[in-house]
Enzyme design. Sequence first.
Site, PDB file in Angstrom:
ATOM      1  N   CYS A  96       0.836  -1.204   0.000  1.00 50.81           N
ATOM      2  CA  CYS A  96       0.000   0.000   0.000  1.00 50.81           C
ATOM      3  C   CYS A  96       0.875   1.260   0.000  1.00 50.81           C
ATOM      4  CB  CYS A  96      -0.987  -0.057   1.164  1.00 50.81           C
ATOM      5  SG  CYS A  96      -2.360   1.084   0.922  1.00 50.81           S
ATOM      6  N   HIS A 226      -3.677  -5.243   1.326  1.00 49.13           N
ATOM      7  CA  HIS A 226      -2.903  -5.489   2.553  1.00 49.13           C
ATOM      8  C   HIS A 226      -2.878  -6.977   2.914  1.00 49.13           C
ATOM      9  CE1 HIS A 226      -2.219  -1.386   4.193  1.00 49.13           C
ATOM     10  NE2 HIS A 226      -3.283  -1.074   3.462  1.00 49.13           N
ATOM     11  N   GLU A 228      -0.981  -8.390   5.000  1.00 47.29           N
ATOM     12  CA  GLU A 228      -0.728  -8.565   6.448  1.00 47.29           C
ATOM     13  C   GLU A 228      -2.016  -8.443   7.261  1.00 47.29           C
ATOM     14  OE1 GLU A 228      -0.537  -5.878   4.851  1.00 47.29           O
ATOM     15  OE2 GLU A 228      -0.721  -4.105   6.120  1.00 47.29           O
TER      16      GLU A 228
END
Length: 262
Positions: A96, A226, A228
Amino acid sequence: MKKVKALILRTAGTNCDCETQTAFELSGAIAERIHVNALIEKKDKIFEYDILVFPGGFSYGDDIASGKILANEVKNKLGNRIKKFALSGRPIIGICNGFQVLVKMGLLPDPELFEQVSTLSYNDSDKFECRWVYLKTEKKIKNESNCVWTKNLPDIISLPIAHGEGKFIPDGRKLLDSLNKNNQIVFRYCSKDGGKPEYPLDPNGSVDQIAGICNTAGNVFGLMPHPERYIFALQHPARKSFCGGVYGWGKVIFQNAVDFVK
Ligand SMILES: NC(=O)CC[C@H](N)C(=O)O
């Protein structure tokens, strides 16, 4: 066996660096969050690591343009070392805001050139977009390219996005053609069944629905979604794992890089 070491570069406004650290630790790596000032003080420390991460966030408040200030800082003060790190084949990921940094310093799409030739600009909606989207893992990449981060992913996965400036724009048709030709387009936004998405599943109006790209060698990878934030199956709104066990698709991406280094 030697432990794989990941450096997560943080600064004012970085976020999800702790989630990223957890993702690497769960994948069997040692992951350290290092402030950019500390790295600038001891520049060669970068070579103590196998993987370099530019995490998400709002570095320096997204002033001027998101990722631009950190991109300039890193390029001016650590540029030679970052280029060497990339060309050595070590995995680098920009998530990002980190993708914005990689693109704006010019490490993507070509670390050898190391010039900015594309950008991530304001979403077509002119507002911050935050939701789960579908991503098509480009077939050619899966079958023919060596993008080290996206091996073993199915044709379509789901990951969350959260950004205001995610519209990927390459500088001209020629560059877009070469990204396609060299299998550098890793993820495209898509509909649930893999078709062309409409807003809101197309969150930003990126050229060719591009959500993530890599260099031709496949070790430097940037994406707007994202991974994560989808480490555990329970983080998905459907509350189940599509890749088996307790993990989500995001975990596979980090595991791939750790396994590659091993
Ligand atoms: N989640 C993020 O990393 C956000 C990226 C950037 N600050 C944007 O809004 O576009």
